[in-house]
Write a protein that holds these residues in place. Structure first.
Motif, PDB file in Angstrom:
ATOM      1  N   ARG A   1       0.823  -1.211   0.000  1.00 58.30           N
ATOM      2  CA  ARG A   1       0.000   0.000   0.000  1.00 58.30           C
ATOM      3  C   ARG A   1       0.858   1.262   0.000  1.00 58.30           C
ATOM      4  O   ARG A   1       1.721   1.426   0.866  1.00 58.30           O
ATOM      5  CB  ARG A   1      -0.938   0.011   1.217  1.00 58.30           C
ATOM      6  CG  ARG A   1      -1.866   1.230   1.238  1.00 58.30           C
ATOM      7  CD  ARG A   1      -2.932   1.099   2.294  1.00 58.30           C
ATOM      8  NE  ARG A   1      -2.430   1.137   3.646  1.00 58.30           N
ATOM      9  CZ  ARG A   1      -2.094   2.260   4.289  1.00 58.30           C
ATOM     10  NH1 ARG A   1      -2.179   3.433   3.673  1.00 58.30           N
ATOM     11  NH2 ARG A   1      -1.646   2.213   5.530  1.00 58.30           N
TER      12      ARG A   1
ATOM     13  N   GLY B   1       1.289   5.273   0.655  1.00 58.21           N
ATOM     14  CA  GLY B   1       0.660   6.397   1.342  1.00 58.21           C
ATOM     15  C   GLY B   1       0.853   6.504   2.825  1.00 58.21           C
ATOM     16  O   GLY B   1       0.712   7.596   3.367  1.00 58.21           O
TER      17      GLY B   1
ATOM     18  N   TYR C   1      -4.289   7.595   3.744  1.00 60.91           N
ATOM     19  CA  TYR C   1      -4.973   6.305   3.571  1.00 60.91           C
ATOM     20  C   TYR C   1      -6.448   6.548   3.263  1.00 60.91           C
ATOM     21  O   TYR C   1      -7.259   6.750   4.159  1.00 60.91           O
ATOM     22  CB  TYR C   1      -4.808   5.482   4.839  1.00 60.91           C
ATOM     23  CG  TYR C   1      -5.285   4.043   4.748  1.00 60.91           C
ATOM     24  CD1 TYR C   1      -5.634   3.455   3.531  1.00 60.91           C
ATOM     25  CD2 TYR C   1      -5.370   3.267   5.894  1.00 60.91           C
ATOM     26  CE1 TYR C   1      -6.047   2.136   3.472  1.00 60.91           C
ATOM     27  CE2 TYR C   1      -5.785   1.939   5.845  1.00 60.91           C
ATOM     28  CZ  TYR C   1      -6.134   1.389   4.619  1.00 60.91           C
ATOM     29  OH  TYR C   1      -6.551   0.082   4.558  1.00 60.91           O
ATOM     30  N   SER C   2      -6.795   6.539   1.975  1.00 55.73           N
ATOM     31  CA  SER C   2      -8.164   6.765   1.519  1.00 55.73           C
ATOM     32  C   SER C   2      -8.780   5.451   1.082  1.00 55.73           C
ATOM     33  O   SER C   2      -8.118   4.631   0.454  1.00 55.73           O
ATOM     34  CB  SER C   2      -8.190   7.746   0.339  1.00 55.73           C
ATOM     35  OG  SER C   2      -7.398   8.880   0.583  1.00 55.73           O
TER      36      SER C   2
ATOM     37  N   GLU D   1     -11.465   8.847   4.637  1.00 54.10           N
ATOM     38  CA  GLU D   1     -10.066   9.104   4.980  1.00 54.10           C
ATOM     39  C   GLU D   1      -9.798   8.496   6.354  1.00 54.10           C
ATOM     40  O   GLU D   1     -10.239   9.008   7.376  1.00 54.10           O
ATOM     41  CB  GLU D   1      -9.780  10.611   5.003  1.00 54.10           C
ATOM     42  CG  GLU D   1      -9.983  11.316   3.677  1.00 54.10           C
ATOM     43  CD  GLU D   1      -8.944  10.971   2.623  1.00 54.10           C
ATOM     44  OE1 GLU D   1      -8.101  10.082   2.881  1.00 54.10           O
ATOM     45  OE2 GLU D   1      -8.974  11.585   1.548  1.00 54.10           O
TER      46      GLU D   1
ATOM     47  N   SER E   1      -4.976   9.689  -0.892  1.00 54.91           N
ATOM     48  CA  SER E   1      -4.104   8.652  -1.458  1.00 54.91           C
ATOM     49  C   SER E   1      -3.673   8.998  -2.874  1.00 54.91           C
ATOM     50  O   SER E   1      -2.655   8.494  -3.362  1.00 54.91           O
ATOM     51  CB  SER E   1      -4.819   7.295  -1.458  1.00 54.91           C
ATOM     52  OG  SER E   1      -4.944   6.790  -0.147  1.00 54.91           O
TER      53      SER E   1
ATOM     54  N   GLU F   1      -0.162   8.240  -4.965  1.00 56.95           N
ATOM     55  CA  GLU F   1      -0.156   7.660  -6.309  1.00 56.95           C
ATOM     56  C   GLU F   1       0.543   8.583  -7.302  1.00 56.95           C
ATOM     57  O   GLU F   1       1.225   8.123  -8.227  1.00 56.95           O
ATOM     58  CB  GLU F   1      -1.592   7.391  -6.744  1.00 56.95           C
ATOM     59  CG  GLU F   1      -2.268   6.294  -5.923  1.00 56.95           C
ATOM     60  CD  GLU F   1      -3.790   6.338  -6.031  1.00 56.95           C
ATOM     61  OE1 GLU F   1      -4.315   7.166  -6.825  1.00 56.95           O
ATOM     62  OE2 GLU F   1      -4.455   5.570  -5.313  1.00 56.95           O
TER      63      GLU F   1
END
Length: 578
Positions: free
Chosen positions: A81, A83, A87-88, A100, A270, A274
């Motif tokens: 993961r 982020g 953390y979305s 969120e 997030s 990305e």
């Protein structure tokens, strides 16, 4: 003080007022590697804000960052993961609604975050915060009574004791010179900032927030006034669950938030992580590249140990949970530093030269982390519109803070658009529900919010029955063990040493006495001056990136000195207490 006369908030960290946004803005690089170290491989441990910022800027400067991450995700690159606390969660592709679980909001003063957001096309919009536009209503529920307010001035008229408490608090801030420090920071008068901040730091570093609220030399409030101010969640900007924090920690928090609106990412924060991963940037050699391409599309797995060579030129060896061991020119460690005691072993390859000096270990072991819990409902429609629940609820009951958010038309058929953050809590308030299962938390929060908002109680219960529930207790997450660090009275020396680690001995003497000049660099929220804000976590990554580049022989681009290049400037050098 009215909003029109309030000094603006600033992105500069008053203890080290370096302009990180300007340093890497408009295409500027942190430095250029000499030919002998061009394309050097650097391990970046942790794919949160600080790790991704460090990796991205190292990539732009000509390094080859290799990113490791312990958190798993089926949808993430390599099953990991991106982020960290960014953390979305979007539960279904048809939903516009985003929960969120970590970073919820950001001050408008966060220039570095906004700058990266613009680069990566991350949309930021005004957040529904208490007593501020565009929030329709804030309901303060205290001692079983409700005080609905559209603005701070409305609350003054509804609660005379609050008016008195908040007025005294504002007068106390003005009396100790805080408002003038805000003006000096905004004007970039760093000489004045340093002079005034030294006075405040020396006077109040050993005071708790609660002592400042109560003491006649502070705000001089009664116990009930201090409790009310803490519950209302304004002015001090934190809950009464933070009364034990250092008053200096509160002032740092206010400098970057008081006088600033708050923002959120409608598509989820997030997206910023990305963007760091996928965005193609141009290196010094003119080639375009991305972290994703440099890492063959996958994050490396969790790190279990790091072997640190005493000779920085020999770098480090990183051992990951898949059994691989790889040598790198340098390593940047960005997770919660508590993991150095519990999950990642840092070893020196020489018996008499430690990887981290005793003074730095002391700082790591004295860190104070705060628990934090959040529980949210994802619903099909904003059923709260036009009711007392349309906005923010602040209460002394179990939920403490609740928010209603409409993310607009769904992205697809059957999609959901609404989020009710039933509870967002810290410290002891988070611990109250830590052992409770999601269905227990839901029932408890619905009970209290239905009592506070009786006109929407039936609709709240009905939607809760049909909604999806998400919850998190960050203190229970193996790779976090708390949401973030905050400082208590007496922690300034530890905070200074953690921040200074990236400097090694580049200024001629060790910035942290006894710290070996190896190729391991600490970064992350723990090393920043004002934790909990993504902007400052990003800046900590840039500090570590500067240290790595300096270790590899890079020099700053003309006219663009980095944070370490200004370390010995008396306007910047972090203060030590007598």
């Amino acid at each position: 003080m009215s909003p029109s006369t309030r000094p603006p908030a600033s992105d500069l960290q008053v203890d080290f007022p370096f302009d990180y946004a300007a340093h890497v803005g408009d295409g500027r690089r942190m430095g250029r590697l000499p030919e002998r170290t061009a394309d050097a491989r650097v391990a970046v441990i942790g794919a949160g804000a600080s790790g991704l910022a460090a990796a991205y800027e190292l990539l732009r400067a000509g390094c080859r960052p290799v990113v490791y991450e312990a958190e798993r995700s089926q949808d993430g690159p390599g099953g990991r993961r991106l982020g960290g606390r960014m953390y979305s969660r979007r539960l279904d592709e048809g939903d516009s609604a985003v929960v969120e679980l970590g970073c919820l909001r950001f001050p408008e003063s966060a220039r570095l975050l906004r700058q990266y957001g613009h680069t990566f096309d991350v949309r930021l919009e005004p957040f529904r915060d208490n007593y501020a536009a565009p929030t329709p209503l804030t309901v303060l529920d205290v001692d079983g009574r409700q005080y609905p307010a559209g603005s701070l001035e409305d609350l003054y008229d509804l609660h005379e004791e609050f008016r008195e408490a908040h007025t005294r608090w504002q007068r106390a801030l003005a009396r100790i010179g805080f408002l003038q420090i805000q003006r000096d920071v905004a004007a970039r008068d760093l000489t004045a900032v340093r002079r005034r901040w030294r006075t405040v730091l020396t006077r109040f570093e050993m005071w708790s927030f609660y002592r400042f609220l109560r003491d006649p030399e502070g705000a001089g409030l009664s116990h009930d006034q201090a409790r009310l101010l803490g519950t209302a969640g304004i002015g001090p900007a934190v809950w009464d669950s933070f009364f034990e924090l250092s008053m200096v920690e509160i002032l740092r928090l206010l400098l970057c938030s008081e006088g600033s609106g708050l923002l959120y990412a409608p598509d989820g924060i997030s997206r910023l992580a990305e963007g760091f991963w996928a965005h193609r940037t141009t290196g010094p050699d003119g080639r375009t590249r991305s972290l994703e391409a440099a890492n063959a599309g996958a994050l490396r797995p969790a790190v279990r140990a790091v072997d640190v060579e005493p000779d920085a030129a020999r770098g480090v060896v990183v051992h990951s949970e898949d059994g691989r061991s790889e040598r790198y020119a340098a390593a940047v460690f960005t997770p919660q530093l508590r993991l150095l005691e519990t999950g990642v072993e840092v070893r020196s390859t020489a018996a008499h030269t430690p990887a981290l000096g005793p003074r730095l270990w002391r700082a790591i072991r004295r860190l104070h982390y705060w628990q934090s819990s959040k529980t949210a409902l994802v619903v099909d429609s904003p059923f709260w519109e036009g009711t007392s629940m349309d906005g923010v609820t602040l209460t002394d009951r179990l939920p403490r803070a609740a928010y209603t958010l409409d993310y607009g038309p769904p992205r697809g058929p059957g999609g959901r658009r609404g989020v009710v953050d039933l509870s967002f809590t810290w410290a002891q308030d988070a611990m109250k529900v830590a052992p409770s299962a999601p269905e227990e938390r839901l029932a408890l929060f619905i009970r209290d919010l239905a009592d506070i908002h009786p006109e929407v109680a039936d609709a709240l219960r009905a939607h809760a029955d049909a909604a999806a529930t998400l919850t998190v207790s960050w203190e229970d997450k193996r790779n976090f063990r708390g949401l973030s660090r905050f400082s208590c009275p007496g922690d300034h020396p530890y905070q200074r040493d953690l921040f200074a680690h990236f400097m090694k001995d580049f200024s001629g003497t060790a910035a942290v006495p006894g710290e070996p000049p190896n190729a391991l660099f600490l970064a992350g929220d723990d090393t920043s001056w004002s934790p909990g804000w993504v902007d400052h976590a990003l800046a900590s990554g840039l500090n570590a990136a500067w240290g790595v580049l300096r270790q590899l022989g890079a020099r700053p681009e003309p006219g663009n000195p980095g944070p370490g290049d200004l370390w010995d400037d008396p306007r910047y050098t972090p203060l030590t207490l007598p």
